[in-house]
Design a protein around this motif. Structure first.
Motif, mmCIF file in Angstrom:
data_model
loop_
_atom_site.group_PDB
_atom_site.id
_atom_site.type_symbol
_atom_site.label_atom_id
_atom_site.label_comp_id
_atom_site.label_asym_id
_atom_site.label_seq_id
_atom_site.Cartn_x
_atom_site.Cartn_y
_atom_site.Cartn_z
ATOM 1 N N ILE A 18 0.845 -1.206 0.000
ATOM 2 C CA ILE A 18 0.000 0.000 0.000
ATOM 3 C C ILE A 18 0.878 1.253 0.000
ATOM 4 O O ILE A 18 0.660 2.181 -0.794
ATOM 5 C CB ILE A 18 -0.939 -0.005 1.222
ATOM 6 N N PHE A 19 1.867 1.278 0.876
ATOM 7 C CA PHE A 19 2.713 2.461 1.001
ATOM 8 C C PHE A 19 3.497 2.732 -0.277
ATOM 9 O O PHE A 19 3.502 3.859 -0.792
ATOM 10 C CB PHE A 19 3.669 2.285 2.181
ATOM 11 N N PHE A 20 4.154 1.705 -0.816
ATOM 12 C CA PHE A 20 4.993 1.923 -1.984
ATOM 13 C C PHE A 20 4.174 2.187 -3.252
ATOM 14 O O PHE A 20 4.639 2.899 -4.149
ATOM 15 C CB PHE A 20 5.945 0.748 -2.187
ATOM 16 N N THR A 21 2.980 1.635 -3.339
ATOM 17 C CA THR A 21 2.131 1.949 -4.494
ATOM 18 C C THR A 21 1.718 3.413 -4.468
ATOM 19 O O THR A 21 1.704 4.088 -5.514
ATOM 20 C CB THR A 21 0.889 1.042 -4.519
ATOM 21 N N LEU A 22 1.399 3.921 -3.290
ATOM 22 C CA LEU A 22 1.097 5.353 -3.168
ATOM 23 C C LEU A 22 2.308 6.196 -3.567
ATOM 24 O O LEU A 22 2.169 7.204 -4.277
ATOM 25 C CB LEU A 22 0.668 5.682 -1.737
ATOM 26 N N LEU A 23 3.498 5.787 -3.141
ATOM 27 C CA LEU A 23 4.700 6.511 -3.530
ATOM 28 C C LEU A 23 4.899 6.481 -5.041
ATOM 29 O O LEU A 23 5.330 7.476 -5.647
ATOM 30 C CB LEU A 23 5.941 5.915 -2.843
ATOM 31 N N GLY A 24 4.597 5.346 -5.647
ATOM 32 C CA GLY A 24 4.745 5.220 -7.098
ATOM 33 C C GLY A 24 3.822 6.169 -7.842
ATOM 34 O O GLY A 24 4.217 6.796 -8.838
ATOM 35 N N ILE A 25 2.578 6.284 -7.382
ATOM 36 C CA ILE A 25 1.636 7.220 -8.003
ATOM 37 C C ILE A 25 2.112 8.653 -7.796
ATOM 38 O O ILE A 25 2.023 9.492 -8.702
ATOM 39 C CB ILE A 25 0.222 7.027 -7.440
ATOM 40 N N LEU A 26 2.631 8.933 -6.604
ATOM 41 C CA LEU A 26 3.138 10.266 -6.305
ATOM 42 C C LEU A 26 4.255 10.657 -7.269
ATOM 43 O O LEU A 26 4.263 11.775 -7.813
ATOM 44 C CB LEU A 26 3.648 10.316 -4.862
ATOM 45 N N PHE A 61 0.169 9.982 5.505
ATOM 46 C CA PHE A 61 0.950 11.080 4.951
ATOM 47 C C PHE A 61 1.144 10.905 3.441
ATOM 48 O O PHE A 61 0.971 11.861 2.660
ATOM 49 C CB PHE A 61 2.303 11.142 5.663
ATOM 50 N N ALA A 62 1.480 9.677 3.021
ATOM 51 C CA ALA A 62 1.692 9.405 1.597
ATOM 52 C C ALA A 62 0.403 9.589 0.807
ATOM 53 O O ALA A 62 0.422 10.097 -0.322
ATOM 54 C CB ALA A 62 2.225 7.985 1.407
ATOM 55 N N TYR A 63 -0.727 9.198 1.396
ATOM 56 C CA TYR A 63 -2.005 9.334 0.687
ATOM 57 C C TYR A 63 -2.340 10.807 0.451
ATOM 58 O O TYR A 63 -2.775 11.184 -0.647
ATOM 59 C CB TYR A 63 -3.140 8.667 1.463
ATOM 60 N N ILE A 64 -2.146 11.630 1.463
ATOM 61 C CA ILE A 64 -2.458 13.061 1.321
ATOM 62 C C ILE A 64 -1.585 13.682 0.228
ATOM 63 O O ILE A 64 -2.088 14.407 -0.654
ATOM 64 C CB ILE A 64 -2.245 13.791 2.662
ATOM 65 N N LEU A 65 -0.273 13.403 0.261
ATOM 66 C CA LEU A 65 0.619 13.938 -0.762
ATOM 67 C C LEU A 65 0.235 13.437 -2.147
ATOM 68 O O LEU A 65 0.223 14.203 -3.118
ATOM 69 C CB LEU A 65 2.064 13.535 -0.451
ATOM 70 N N THR A 66 -0.089 12.158 -2.238
ATOM 71 C CA THR A 66 -0.420 11.559 -3.533
ATOM 72 C C THR A 66 -1.726 12.107 -4.079
ATOM 73 O O THR A 66 -1.838 12.382 -5.282
ATOM 74 C CB THR A 66 -0.511 10.029 -3.390
ATOM 75 N N TYR A 67 -2.699 12.279 -3.222
ATOM 76 C CA TYR A 67 -4.000 12.784 -3.662
ATOM 77 C C TYR A 67 -3.848 14.150 -4.323
ATOM 78 O O TYR A 67 -4.341 14.375 -5.442
ATOM 79 C CB TYR A 67 -4.953 12.880 -2.478
ATOM 80 N N PHE A 115 3.221 2.465 10.260
ATOM 81 C CA PHE A 115 2.707 2.365 8.893
ATOM 82 C C PHE A 115 1.477 3.241 8.682
ATOM 83 O O PHE A 115 1.335 3.884 7.632
ATOM 84 C CB PHE A 115 2.374 0.918 8.541
ATOM 85 N N MET A 116 0.588 3.269 9.636
ATOM 86 C CA MET A 116 -0.610 4.089 9.481
ATOM 87 C C MET A 116 -0.245 5.565 9.323
ATOM 88 O O MET A 116 -0.850 6.286 8.513
ATOM 89 C CB MET A 116 -1.541 3.893 10.671
ATOM 90 N N LEU A 123 11.129 4.731 10.177
ATOM 91 C CA LEU A 123 10.792 4.391 8.797
ATOM 92 C C LEU A 123 9.844 3.204 8.749
ATOM 93 O O LEU A 123 9.991 2.245 9.523
ATOM 94 C CB LEU A 123 12.056 4.061 8.009
ATOM 95 N N PRO A 124 8.887 3.209 7.835
ATOM 96 C CA PRO A 124 7.940 2.082 7.747
ATOM 97 C C PRO A 124 8.613 0.786 7.325
ATOM 98 O O PRO A 124 8.153 -0.301 7.685
ATOM 99 C CB PRO A 124 6.936 2.554 6.692
#
Length: 232
Positions: free
Chosen positions: A130-138, A213-219, A207-208, A179-180
Motif C-alpha cells: 500500500i505504502f509503496f504503491t502510493l509513492l509510485g503514483i506520487l 501522509f503518503a495518501y495526502i501527498l499523492t492525492y 505504517f498508518m 521508517l515504515p
C-alpha cells in the motif's frame, strides 16, 4: 458498485498487459533460487527477496500504469464519469496489493510451507505494498515519461531501504525505527520468530502514519497531475 467495477477493470488491465505473467515467472525464479540455497541462508534471503521485490512491486508497476493510461487518454473518459480521485487511488493500491500478496505468498508457501507464521508476513506485505504503491503514483504524477520515472525512482525510495543496514547488522541507529520499512523487516522476521503485542502496535502505528501522509501527498499531486498534464 463503481469501486468494484474499477477494481475489476484494474485487475483485468494488469492481467492483459502481462503483469501477472511477469510475476509468475519472477516467482518461479525466486523459488528455484531459494530451494537451491543452503538451508542456513534461506530464511534471511527469503526475507530480503520479499522486502526488495514483491512487496514493493506496486511502486514500479503503478508508475508505468499511470503513464500508460495517460498516453492512452484513459483519464479523459474516466474522470468525466462519477469516478473520484479517491476511488482511482484505492483501486490502484488494492489491485497491485493483491498481486504482491499472491506473489509473496506463493514464494513463502512453496519454500517455507507451514513453518512460518503467516499473520505478520501478510500484514508486512499488505502495508508495504500500500505504502509503496502510493509513492509510485506520487512520483508518476510528477514526471512525464516512463524513462524519467525509472531514472528518478531510485533516488525517490533509497531512504526506505536504509533499514537493510540493521537487517545485515551493519548499523542500527534508532532513527531507522521511524521508517515504515523497518517495521516491514520486523514483521517479516516475526514470521519465523514470535512477536510481542508491542511489536505489532509499533509496526502498524508507524505504517498508518506513513500511509496517511503518503495518501495526502499523492492525492493532491495526482489532482494537480490531472489538471496540468491531462486536461490542460
Amino acid at each position: 458498485m463503481k469501486n468494484l467495477d474499477l477494481f475489476t477493470f484494474d485487475i483485468r488491465f494488469q492481467f492483459r498487459h502481462g503483469f501477472y505473467a511477469a510475476y509468475a515467472l519472477v516467482s518461479i525464479l525466486y523459488i528455484g533460487l531459494l530451494l537451491l540455497m543452503p538451508a542456513s541462508y534461506v530464511e534471511k534471503t527469503s526475507i530480503f527477496i520479499i522486502f526488495t521485490d514483491p512487496s514493493v512491486l506496486g511502486f514500479f508497476f503503478v508508475g508505468g500504469l499511470v503513464l500508460l493510461e495517460k498516453d492512452q487518454s484513459i483519464f479523459n473518459t474516466l474522470f468525466v464519469s462519477p469516478i473520484r480521485i479517491h476511488d482511482y487511488l484505492v483501486s490502484k493500491v488494492l489491485s497491485l496489493t493483491v498481486l504482491a500478496m499472491v506473489s509473496s505468498s506463493i514464494i513463502f508457501g512453496v519454500v517455507h510451507q507451514h513453518h512460518v507464521d503467516y499473520l505478520p508476513f501478510l500484514i508486512a506485505v499488505t502495508l508495504c505494498s500500500i505504502f509503496f504503491t502510493l509513492l509510485g503514483i506520487l512520483l508518476a504524477a510528477r514526471v512525464d515519461t516512463v524513462n524519467m520515472f525509472l531514472y528518478t525512482s531510485p533516488l525517490f525510495v533509497i531512504v526506505f531501504y536504509l533499514p537493510l543496514l540493521s537487517f545485515f547488522n551493519l548499523a542500527d541507529p534508532v532513527l531507522l525505527y521511524l521508517l515504515p520499512t523497518q517495521a516491514v523487516l520486523i514483521l517479516l522476521e516475526g514470521a519465523f520468530d514470535s512477536l510481542t503485542v508491542q511489536d505489532y502496535i509499533y509496526a502498524i502505528a508507524v505504517f498508518m502514519a506513513w500511509i496517511s501522509f503518503a495518501y495526502i501527498l499523492t492525492y493532491y499531486a495526482f489532482q494537480r497531475f490531472l489538471r496540468t498534464k491531462c486536461f490542460s
